[in-house]
Motif scaffolding. Structure first.
Motif, mmCIF file in Angstrom:
data_model
loop_
_atom_site.group_PDB
_atom_site.id
_atom_site.type_symbol
_atom_site.label_atom_id
_atom_site.label_comp_id
_atom_site.label_asym_id
_atom_site.label_seq_id
_atom_site.Cartn_x
_atom_site.Cartn_y
_atom_site.Cartn_z
ATOM 1 N N GLY A 124 -13.728 13.024 -2.487
ATOM 2 C CA GLY A 124 -13.942 11.677 -3.000
ATOM 3 C C GLY A 124 -13.023 11.243 -4.124
ATOM 4 N N ALA A 125 -12.112 12.115 -4.574
ATOM 5 C CA ALA A 125 -11.274 11.780 -5.735
ATOM 6 C C ALA A 125 -10.316 10.634 -5.438
ATOM 7 C CB ALA A 125 -10.494 13.010 -6.189
ATOM 8 N N GLU B 74 -12.201 7.348 -5.378
ATOM 9 C CA GLU B 74 -12.654 7.020 -6.735
ATOM 10 C C GLU B 74 -11.522 6.413 -7.555
ATOM 11 O OE1 GLU B 74 -14.411 9.277 -10.735
ATOM 12 O OE2 GLU B 74 -14.061 10.407 -8.890
ATOM 13 N N GLN B 75 -10.331 7.013 -7.477
ATOM 14 C CA GLN B 75 -9.214 6.490 -8.263
ATOM 15 C C GLN B 75 -8.724 5.153 -7.746
ATOM 16 O OE1 GLN B 75 -8.086 7.600 -11.165
ATOM 17 N NE2 GLN B 75 -9.737 9.114 -11.047
ATOM 18 N N ALA C 289 -10.590 2.884 -6.397
ATOM 19 C CA ALA C 289 -11.581 1.912 -6.879
ATOM 20 C C ALA C 289 -11.368 1.588 -8.348
ATOM 21 C CB ALA C 289 -12.989 2.458 -6.647
ATOM 22 N N ILE C 290 -11.011 2.587 -9.144
ATOM 23 C CA ILE C 290 -10.798 2.380 -10.577
ATOM 24 C C ILE C 290 -9.518 1.578 -10.837
ATOM 25 C CG2 ILE C 290 -10.227 3.567 -12.740
ATOM 26 C CD1 ILE C 290 -12.048 5.859 -11.818
ATOM 27 N N ALA D 66 -10.145 4.695 2.013
ATOM 28 C CA ALA D 66 -10.585 4.478 0.632
ATOM 29 C C ALA D 66 -10.594 3.006 0.251
ATOM 30 C CB ALA D 66 -9.675 5.255 -0.322
#
Length: 241
Positions: free
Chosen positions: A47-48, A51-52, A54-55, A84
């Protein structure tokens, strides 16, 4: 600020240390790119990547910290970015394909090579039984070294294809081995030394190329130059100038 995500394969069996090392590299790159927001993710971290993305938001750049333009960078990474939800992101050429990285390999070997008549150079790379892309890059670096060093023998050998490192015989105490890897993972710390020991290698094994302190600057320049590649149906075509 332009979002930048440095992506590496990571260590699936133990993702934490490789992810931490990549974050440290991203921080050093960020110091040289004040107008960019630089982060990192490994594919081994569940999921990294999502996650990045999205950030960081839309319209960023992905810098693949890979040693060749093979399946991971040409197919797997674009597919993961799409899953993603990445919108308007551009994938740069991989670290190991950068001519500046090839030149760094030449410089590292030249700096370490003893002045001896029996000096030899061995490029240790991953290789692949499925694709020639990883070995093509290592062989290109070996050719560049041969042109630079003249009569000094330079060869490449691999973990996952022939010629294999375990069969790289005839390297005495004045030999130098350059691991053509981006980080000090299990291949560099364990597999390469074990294979070379089996082959009777008696020379010096250098640190992985990607650990050199000049690397953050090389990455920062590649990102700033924005040699962009656009993704269309998992195929890469250079954008028109």
């Amino acid at each position: 600020m332009t979002p930048v995500l440095i992506v590496a394969h990571g260590q699936p069996s133990d993702p934490g240390p490789a992810a931490k090392e990549l974050r440290q590299l991203a921080a050093r790159v960020a110091q040289q790119l004040p107008d960019h927001r630089v982060s990192s993710a490994t594919l081994a971290e569940d999921g990294a990547l999502a996650e990045q993305v999205a950030i960081l938001g839309d319209g960023g750049r992905v810098y693949p910290l890979f040693m060749a333009g093979g399946w991971f960078t040409r197919v797997n990474l674009p597919s993961r970015l799409a899953k993603a939800g990445a919108i308007g992101w551009h994938v740069l050429e991989p670290f190991g394909c950068d001519p500046a990285v090839h030149q760094l390999g030449v410089d590292l070997v030249a700096e370490a090579l003893p002045a001896a008549n029996d000096a030899k150079v061995l490029i240790a790379a991953h290789g692949s039984f499925k694709s020639s892309a990883p070995s093509d890059v290592a062989q290109a670096v070996a050719a560049k070294l041969r042109a630079h060093l003249g009569k000094i023998p330079v060869h490449a050998a691999f973990i996952d294809q022939a010629p294999q490192l375990a069969h790289a015989t005839g390297y005495g105490s004045n030999a130098v081995c350059l691991p053509y890897f981006a980080a000090a993972g299990g291949h560099v710390l364990d597999d390469i030394p074990a294979a070379l020991k089996s082959a009777g290698f008696a020379g010096k094994i250098l640190p992985a190329l990607g650990l050199d302190p000049r690397v953050p600057g090389i990455i920062a320049r590649a990102i700033f130059a924005d040699q962009r590649v656009c993704v269309t149906n998992c195929r890469y075509t250079r954008q028109p100038a």
